[in-house]
Design an enzyme around this catalytic site. Structure first.
Site, short mmCIF file in Angstrom:
data_model
loop_
_atom_site.label_atom_id
_atom_site.label_comp_id
_atom_site.label_asym_id
_atom_site.label_seq_id
_atom_site.Cartn_x
_atom_site.Cartn_y
_atom_site.Cartn_z
N HIS A 17 -0.79 -4.49 -1.81
CA HIS A 17 -0.65 -3.35 -0.89
C HIS A 17 -0.39 -3.85 0.54
CE1 HIS A 17 -3.54 -1.23 -3.84
NE2 HIS A 17 -2.39 -0.63 -3.98
N LYS A 41 -10.35 11.41 -10.77
CA LYS A 41 -10.74 10.03 -11.07
C LYS A 41 -12.07 9.71 -10.41
CE LYS A 41 -6.29 7.61 -11.38
NZ LYS A 41 -5.48 6.64 -10.64
N ARG A 90 6.48 -2.89 -8.65
CA ARG A 90 6.17 -4.21 -9.20
C ARG A 90 7.11 -4.55 -10.34
NH1 ARG A 90 0.06 -2.53 -9.43
NH2 ARG A 90 1.26 -0.63 -9.63
N SER A 129 -4.92 -2.77 -8.54
CA SER A 129 -6.32 -2.46 -8.23
C SER A 129 -7.15 -2.45 -9.52
CB SER A 129 -6.42 -1.09 -7.55
OG SER A 129 -5.71 -1.11 -6.34
#
Ligand code: ADP
Length: 168
Positions: A17, A41, A90, A129
């Site tokens: 990040h 979440k 990514r 993460s």
């Protein structure tokens, strides 16, 4: 003045990040990093904690501001009068999800909101993460993944005393 929003969970913020933040901050006059408050979440860090952590790790970048938001990104961006979203890519696995989000946001904003992608620096291509949380929860080494200050907080959350282990 051109402002962009970099939204995400940042739970926790990683070097991946930070790489995107630094690069995007050179492209835009102002970058708003917006922590998504996702009620669906259960996060490791609360939104307030994530905002605090992001402020600390970006304190040397003058044109970055940290905020949080909930609800639709298009509504938040329109409130802020911002028409560019920054996201990181990514691998091909990110692409489909990101493409769908970008196109949906364009549609919902009637063509006003565009998404600009920064491709990951190769050394962070593996980093997420989720991986960091998983490694840390088992007491693994995350020093290559997040700044030291962040890794200490992560181990604390999992009740892991790695520093003490190192000192032995
Ligand atoms: P979200 O839950 O919204 O995907 P994340 O915090 O996981 O939020 O990620 C925010 C953004 O940062 C996403 O665009 C993601 O693709 C990007 N990102 C995450 N890790 C990396 C990395 N290692 N390199 C480049 N971009 C990354």
């Amino acid at each position: 003045m051109k402002t962009a929003i970099y939204p995400g969970s940042f739970d926790p913020v990683t070097y991946g990040h930070l790489d995107i933040i630094r690069r995007a901050a050179t492209v835009f006059d102002q970058l708003i990093i917006s922590v998504l408050n996702n009620v669906k979440k259960i996060p490791l860090f609360s939104v307030e904690e994530r905002v605090k952590i992001l402020k600390e790790v970006t304190k040397d970048i003058p044109n970055v501001r940290i905020e949080s938001f909930s609800g639709l990104l298009v509504d938040y961006a329109s409130q802020k009068n911002v028409d560019v979203i920054v996201r990181g890519l990514r691998a091909i696995t990110d692409f489909e999800y990101e493409l769908q989000n970008a196109q949906t946001n364009r549609l919902l904003s009637k063509g006003k909101l565009d998404t600009m992608f920064f491709t990951t620096s190769l050394e962070y291509a593996y980093l997420s993460s989720t991986t960091v949380r998983e490694i840390a929860s088992f007491g693994g080494d995350i020093t290559d993944c997040v700044p030291d200050f962040v890794s200490r907080l992560i181990y604390q959350k999992y009740g892991i005393k790695r520093e003490a282990e190192h000192e032995q």
